[in-house]
Enzyme design. Structure first.
Site, PDB file in Angstrom:
ATOM      1  CB  CYS A 138      41.251  38.733  31.422  1.00  0.00           C
ATOM      2  SG  CYS A 138      41.108  37.738  30.056  1.00  0.00           S
ATOM      3  CE1 TYR A 161      36.160  32.067  32.791  1.00  0.00           C
ATOM      4  CE2 TYR A 161      38.159  31.000  32.953  1.00  0.00           C
ATOM      5  CZ  TYR A 161      37.506  31.864  32.982  1.00  0.00           C
ATOM      6  OH  TYR A 161      38.065  33.320  33.365  1.00  0.00           O
TER       7      TYR A 161
END
Length: 346
Positions: A54, A185
């Protein structure tokens, strides 16, 4: 009973209505010197839970290492994948975190907020005395590690958020978050051509702007590494491995943007950055978890990682990576990234 598909078990990420919108409703509790939120800084009391996959968690991993907070703030590392419930501690014996005694980070969320309905995310800091999550608000989390945990920094720790540069750092971070950190994203999870096109253009316009800024200076703000560099690095280091192909951010690879590629290599070879990066975890997370983008779950073998260790030449721009401080020491044995997951094993 209806058969559950792999995509259903992993959760869905693409917004079929168009533009991806990140849920920003985090647990805003802060751990501070004065304990104003009920959680004072106490060495040994809290556990930082992360995934090396992450980018948001990787910020905290880097800051903790640069500041030398290993003894004050322990770290639990989840596996690289998760289902729609939460990250799991499948790297630990028996699949249980040895300090928290739980299999899923969601258990710490539910311990404080039964039925918690928002995103169960990493990084998260857990109070080991109660087993309850304290915060998952990643943006102020690293700032607080720099400003509130000073009494527990290592000798020679750098000042990653210097008072005189905070306004400029905050301004740079705002643009980097909107168009780069979150921008990739928005490209990858866009549900319409229009939303994708707009995000793609903003992403590369910002990268071009950052490239121009970094052409004449070694770091983003001032002449030392700051919070701004850490936030940009965690996206750049994932760019060719996942964002270029998986998220369709394919105008250019990082290796085809000379200034940013040299800047990223400079940071990667700085103690505290590259020695925290696990490319295997990064690729497995994105390609295995995002089944609505990659239905087969096949993880690509590339790209070639050896270039990360080639000379970058950024020293010619001057700058002092750690300012008046010193580099961190060797990585703790129990926190070392397996060599086969790094350029050394490529």
């Amino acid at each position: 009973m209806a058969e559950t598909s792999e995509a259903d078990s992993q959760g869905s990420y693409v917004n079929p209505g168009g533009e991806f919108s990140r849920d920003q409703r985090y647990i805003a509790t802060r751990i501070t010197e004065d304990g104003r939120d009920g959680y004072p800084v106490e060495p040994g009391r809290y556990r930082l839970v992360v995934s090396r996959a992450c980018p948001w968690a990787s910020r905290a991993v880097i800051v903790r290492r640069l500041l030398g907070l290993e003894d004050a703030l322990s770290m639990g590392i989840t596996g690289p994948t998760h289902d729609k419930r939460s990250w799991t501690f499948d790297l630990d014996p028996g699949g249980v975190d040895p300090v928290l005694g739980i299999e899923r980070i969601q258990d710490a969320y539910f311990a404080r907020f039964p039925g918690y309905e928002r995103g169960i995310t990493v990084p998260a800091i857990v109070d080991t005395t109660t087993g309850q999550v304290v915060t998952n608000d990643y943006a102020p989390m690293t700032i607080d590690l720099s400003t509130q945990w000073r009494a527990h920094h290592r000798p020679g720790a750098p000042d990653l958020y210097p008072q005189a540069l905070r306004a400029e750092i905050d301004e740079v971070n705002k643009g980097v978050f909107t168009d780069v950190n979150n921008g990739v994203y928005k490209c990858g999870f866009a549900g319409s051509q229009r939303a994708y096109d707009a995000s793609y253009r903003r992403l590369f316009a910002r990268l071009d702007e950052l490239s121009a800024r970094l052409a004449g200076q070694r770091y983003l703000v001032g002449d030392t590494i700051t919070e701004a560099d850490i936030r940009l690095f965690t996206t750049l280091v994932r760019f060719d491995a996942v964002y270029h192909g998986h998220f369709k951010c394919n105008r250019s690879k990082l290796t085809e943007m000379p200034v940013l590629w040299a800047y990223a290599r400079d940071l990667f070879m700085t103690p505290g950055f590259g020695d925290t990066v696990d490319f295997d975890h990064i690729k497995r997370h994105y390609y295995e978890v995002h089944r609505d983008i990659n239905p087969t779950g096949i993880v690509p073998l590339g790209p070639d990682l050896s270039g990360w260790l080639t000379p970058h030449g950024r020293e010619a721009l001057g700058g002092r990576p750690f300012g008046d401080g010193t580099p961190p020491g060797p990585v703790r044995p129990d926190e070392t990234v397996p060599p086969e997951h790094t350029p050394l094993g490529s």
